[in-house]
Design a protein around this motif. Structure first.
Motif, mmCIF file in Angstrom:
data_model
loop_
_atom_site.group_PDB
_atom_site.id
_atom_site.type_symbol
_atom_site.label_atom_id
_atom_site.label_comp_id
_atom_site.label_asym_id
_atom_site.label_seq_id
_atom_site.Cartn_x
_atom_site.Cartn_y
_atom_site.Cartn_z
ATOM 1 N N GLY A 29 69.528 32.340 40.696
ATOM 2 C CA GLY A 29 70.613 32.989 39.967
ATOM 3 C C GLY A 29 71.853 32.118 39.895
ATOM 4 O O GLY A 29 72.488 31.994 38.839
ATOM 5 N N LEU A 30 72.210 31.477 41.007
ATOM 6 C CA LEU A 30 73.378 30.597 41.017
ATOM 7 C C LEU A 30 73.140 29.345 40.188
ATOM 8 O O LEU A 30 74.044 28.848 39.505
ATOM 9 N N LEU A 31 71.916 28.813 40.245
ATOM 10 C CA LEU A 31 71.595 27.634 39.436
ATOM 11 C C LEU A 31 71.696 27.964 37.950
ATOM 12 O O LEU A 31 72.176 27.140 37.156
ATOM 13 N N ALA A 32 71.248 29.162 37.578
ATOM 14 C CA ALA A 32 71.316 29.559 36.170
ATOM 15 C C ALA A 32 72.760 29.708 35.704
ATOM 16 O O ALA A 32 73.106 29.332 34.566
ATOM 17 N N VAL A 33 73.617 30.248 36.570
ATOM 18 C CA VAL A 33 75.037 30.406 36.220
ATOM 19 C C VAL A 33 75.747 29.061 36.197
ATOM 20 O O VAL A 33 76.649 28.829 35.377
ATOM 21 N N ALA A 34 75.335 28.158 37.080
ATOM 22 C CA ALA A 34 76.004 26.854 37.177
ATOM 23 C C ALA A 34 75.708 25.950 35.985
ATOM 24 O O ALA A 34 76.550 25.123 35.608
ATOM 25 N N SER A 35 74.541 26.092 35.397
ATOM 26 C CA SER A 35 74.140 25.171 34.314
ATOM 27 C C SER A 35 75.080 25.197 33.111
ATOM 28 O O SER A 35 75.510 24.138 32.642
ATOM 29 N N PRO A 36 75.462 26.377 32.575
ATOM 30 C CA PRO A 36 76.428 26.391 31.470
ATOM 31 C C PRO A 36 77.797 25.841 31.885
ATOM 32 O O PRO A 36 78.502 25.234 31.067
ATOM 33 N N LEU A 37 78.180 26.056 33.149
ATOM 34 C CA LEU A 37 79.454 25.509 33.630
ATOM 35 C C LEU A 37 79.428 23.988 33.576
ATOM 36 O O LEU A 37 80.377 23.355 33.090
ATOM 37 N N GLU A 38 78.353 23.413 34.105
ATOM 38 C CA GLU A 38 78.227 21.958 34.112
ATOM 39 C C GLU A 38 78.237 21.409 32.691
ATOM 40 O O GLU A 38 78.847 20.377 32.415
ATOM 41 N N LYS A 39 77.553 22.076 31.801
ATOM 42 C CA LYS A 39 77.513 21.637 30.402
ATOM 43 C C LYS A 39 78.902 21.657 29.772
ATOM 44 O O LYS A 39 79.231 20.821 28.919
ATOM 45 N N ALA A 40 79.731 22.614 30.216
ATOM 46 C CA ALA A 40 81.091 22.743 29.683
ATOM 47 C C ALA A 40 82.091 21.850 30.415
ATOM 48 O O ALA A 40 83.293 21.909 30.142
ATOM 49 N N GLY A 41 81.607 21.052 31.372
ATOM 50 C CA GLY A 41 82.494 20.145 32.090
ATOM 51 C C GLY A 41 83.191 20.759 33.283
ATOM 52 O O GLY A 41 84.160 20.197 33.809
ATOM 53 N N ILE A 42 82.712 21.919 33.749
ATOM 54 C CA ILE A 42 83.293 22.592 34.909
ATOM 55 C C ILE A 42 82.429 22.289 36.129
ATOM 56 O O ILE A 42 81.229 22.560 36.125
ATOM 57 N N LYS A 43 83.018 21.748 37.164
ATOM 58 C CA LYS A 43 82.268 21.377 38.349
ATOM 59 C C LYS A 43 81.942 22.614 39.178
ATOM 60 O O LYS A 43 82.822 23.417 39.492
ATOM 61 N N ALA A 44 80.658 22.748 39.546
ATOM 62 C CA ALA A 44 80.219 23.878 40.361
ATOM 63 C C ALA A 44 79.701 23.369 41.702
ATOM 64 O O ALA A 44 78.883 22.452 41.755
ATOM 65 N N HIS A 45 80.178 23.962 42.790
ATOM 66 C CA HIS A 45 79.718 23.617 44.136
ATOM 67 C C HIS A 45 78.918 24.803 44.683
ATOM 68 O O HIS A 45 79.452 25.914 44.768
ATOM 69 N N ILE A 46 77.668 24.580 45.038
ATOM 70 C CA ILE A 46 76.824 25.652 45.570
ATOM 71 C C ILE A 46 76.727 25.534 47.088
ATOM 72 O O ILE A 46 76.413 24.460 47.614
ATOM 73 N N ILE A 47 77.009 26.633 47.768
ATOM 74 C CA ILE A 47 76.887 26.718 49.233
ATOM 75 C C ILE A 47 75.899 27.836 49.543
ATOM 76 O O ILE A 47 76.074 28.964 49.082
ATOM 77 N N ASP A 48 74.885 27.515 50.310
ATOM 78 C CA ASP A 48 73.829 28.478 50.627
ATOM 79 C C ASP A 48 73.826 28.741 52.126
ATOM 80 O O ASP A 48 73.468 27.880 52.925
ATOM 81 N N GLN A 49 74.236 29.949 52.517
ATOM 82 C CA GLN A 49 74.260 30.291 53.939
ATOM 83 C C GLN A 49 72.882 30.213 54.585
ATOM 84 O O GLN A 49 72.768 30.003 55.792
ATOM 85 N N CYS A 50 71.842 30.372 53.799
ATOM 86 C CA CYS A 50 70.487 30.357 54.346
ATOM 87 C C CYS A 50 70.075 28.975 54.832
ATOM 88 O O CYS A 50 69.281 28.861 55.769
ATOM 89 N N VAL A 51 70.574 27.927 54.199
ATOM 90 C CA VAL A 51 70.128 26.575 54.546
ATOM 91 C C VAL A 51 71.260 25.665 55.018
ATOM 92 O O VAL A 51 71.006 24.657 55.677
ATOM 93 N N GLU A 128 75.209 34.007 32.893
ATOM 94 C CA GLU A 128 75.362 32.692 32.270
ATOM 95 C C GLU A 128 76.556 32.621 31.309
ATOM 96 O O GLU A 128 77.388 31.712 31.398
ATOM 97 N N GLU A 129 76.630 33.562 30.386
ATOM 98 C CA GLU A 129 77.696 33.529 29.381
ATOM 99 C C GLU A 129 78.963 34.207 29.897
ATOM 100 O O GLU A 129 80.077 33.732 29.658
ATOM 101 N N THR A 130 78.786 35.309 30.623
ATOM 102 C CA THR A 130 79.943 36.063 31.114
ATOM 103 C C THR A 130 80.781 35.236 32.085
ATOM 104 O O THR A 130 82.016 35.189 31.976
ATOM 105 N N PHE A 131 80.115 34.589 33.028
ATOM 106 C CA PHE A 131 80.865 33.862 34.057
ATOM 107 C C PHE A 131 81.576 32.647 33.464
ATOM 108 O O PHE A 131 82.706 32.332 33.865
ATOM 109 N N LEU A 132 80.962 31.967 32.531
ATOM 110 C CA LEU A 132 81.618 30.832 31.879
ATOM 111 C C LEU A 132 82.892 31.288 31.173
ATOM 112 O O LEU A 132 83.956 30.648 31.304
#
Length: 515
Positions: A29-51, A128-132
């Protein structure tokens, strides 16, 4: 401009500590949301408490970069507790950074979620679209009234904007795998390195217990083309050396032609597949083609949600399942190297002791007829918006949590708030959940491997095999007395599936700051 995307933990106590060194599912889910951000030039940092064992350090470091917001995807249950702990941490150190929640639970209950003081905005449905659009508006310090698909606080009140139409998956950019350390997520449940992915969303069927009917667009089926799916898997194979792929689709076989085109393509490239989600009625209709494609293949797995061994309960749930048809299909599968995961949902308000006995007998027969079969039992949880939820409320059987934190103890492994369950019924259900898992050697070995070394797993596997005779006896006679084996199992990590997990969760939350 940058944002932080956080995946809250789902496990608790000693189990979480031990499992942290094992593999987990990709935060798709986070990867899907991050992809449009990256395409738009917005840097996304993912932090996963599980790993990410140093997640708190990483979060504090990223917060120094003054992100536009911090967002997280949250499911009902213990993940809410972890999400709120992180939200409180952010508010204590960076009170002006907006905290955004998305995922299944906030989508179903957006206003109650955003009412919590540590949550500022909820993204409803697909992000994807809403968060961007939301990130852009926050960065430009514009009002949020025009952003479809969000619920937010403004001027001391809660506002909920118009919903956003479903996302066209084919128009979305490829998942931003480079934002995480993919090697941490590679698993070997089939003996081969594997990753998980999704190829579609939604399911058009009308099961009265399914959460997909709780929000707009949940039943709307959308999919990626077979061509794009195969290209993506080929890329993952080349980049990360995987030899199997797991699917998390709500219903993989809605478009049958597309499904078989994908499977044929995977077979040609030497890839195995895991966790195909298919309805039993569809499996019966496509059985010849389904079994033909599995001929001469290494082990694969798929999932069928059976829910109950009682035809009365199945008909009420609108499952369109025939018990006799299931038994026949299961026997046919036994000659193939296919592992069917049979999901059962126990503890519904209409279920009586005879229904439970029928479910228990069916599970025993499925395992007896097909040694590959893996039964999985889950507790029924009334999701708001479903038909069963309305029934529970109308009959005064379910106490709806009045605040977001109260939902953190509700999931498919606990009995909280189910007022229709007597103490006797709870003991019966707990016994069935425990013993059904012990029937399958594969389940036990897989779960133990998350916690212990290979040598310890081998020793414990012998003990489980000896116990299996007791498990069958308990299930056949619905005998839940003198259940000391559960107490012994707790010592070896079973507490994550019991009420004891709340005690462990409390210790873990103290370390993370209580909410």
């Amino acid at each position: 401009m940058n944002v932080i995307l956080l995946h809250p933990a789902s496990w608790s106590g000693e189990f979480a500590k031990r499992r942290s060194s094992r593999t987990f599912f990709l935060p798709l889910g986070l990867l899907a949301v991050a992809s449009p951000l990256e395409k738009a030039g917005i840097k996304a940092h993912i932090i996963d408490q599980c790993v990410d064992e140093d997640w708190e350090y990483l979060l504090n470091e990223r917060l120094k970069e003054k992100p536009v917001c911090v967002a997280m995807s949250v499911m009902t249950g213990s993940q809410i507790a972890y999400g709120l702990s992180v939200s409180r941490l952010i508010k204590e150190t960076n009170p002006h950074v907006p905290v955004v929640w998305g995922g299944v639970h906030p989508t179903i209950l957006p206003e109650q979620t955003v009412a919590h003081p540590d949550v500022d905005i909820v993204v409803e449905g697909e992000g994807e679209e809403t968060f961007l659009e939301l990130v852009t508006a926050l960065n430009e310090k514009r009002g949020l009234g025009h952003v479809k698909g969000i619920c937010y606080k403004e001027g001391g009140s809660i506002k909920r904007n118009a919903p956003r139409p479903s996302v066209d998956l084919e128009r979305q950019p490829p998942l931003a795998y480079h934002l995480v350390d993919v090697k941490k997520y590679i698993n070997r449940s089939l003996g081969r390195p594997a990753l998980n992915t999704f190829t579609s969303r939604g399911c058009p069927h009308g099961c009265s217990c399914c959460y997909l009917g709780s929000f707009k667009g949940g039943k709307t089926y959308r999919c990626l083309s077979a061509k794009r799916v195969l290209e993506s898997v080929a890329c993952l194979k080349e980049r990360y050396g995987i030899k199997a792929i797991g699917f998390v689709d709500d219903n993989f076989f809605v478009d049958r032609a597309r499904a078989f085109e994908i499977l044929e393509g995977l077979k040609k490239m030497g890839m195995l597949w895991q966790n195909l989600n298919i309805r039993l009625d569809v499996l019966k209709e496509v059985s010849d083609e389904f079994f033909a494609i599995h001929k001469d293949m290494a082990p694969t797995t798929f999932t069928v949600s059976i829910e109950s061994g009682s035809q009365r309960i199945l008909d009420f749930l609108n499952k369109n399942i025939s018990i006799s048809g299931l038994i026949e299909m299961n026997r046919k599968m036994s000659s193939y190297d296919i592992t069917p995961f049979y999901n059962f949902m126990i503890g519904t308000p209409l279920e009586n002791e005879d229904d439970l006995r029928q479910t228990s007998n069916l599970i025993l027969q499925l395992v007896r007829d097909n040694p590959h079969a893996e039964p999985r039992l889950y507790m029924f949880l009334p999701y708001p918006g479903t038909e069963l939820y309305d029934i529970c409320l109308s009959r005064g059987l379910f106490k709806t949590p009045e605040s977001l934190p109260e939902w953190s103890t509700l999931d498919s492994t606990t009995f909280d708030n189910r007022m229709w369950l007597t103490e006797k019924k709870k003991r019966m259900l707990e016994m069935l959940m425990f013993c059904a898992m012990m029937l399958s050697r594969k389940i036990v070995k897989r779960e133990l491997s998350y916690l212990f070394t290979a040598l310890v797993v081998a020793i414990m596997d012998k003990l489980v095999r000896a116990y299996r005779h007791i498990a069958r006896f308990r299930m056949k006679h619905i005998f839940y007395g003198f259940f000391i084996e559960r107490k012994i199992a707790i010592l070896f990590g079973y507490s994550w599936k019991s009420k004891d997990m709340h005690r462990h969760r409390g210790r873990f939350n103290n370390k993370m700051r209580d909410f």
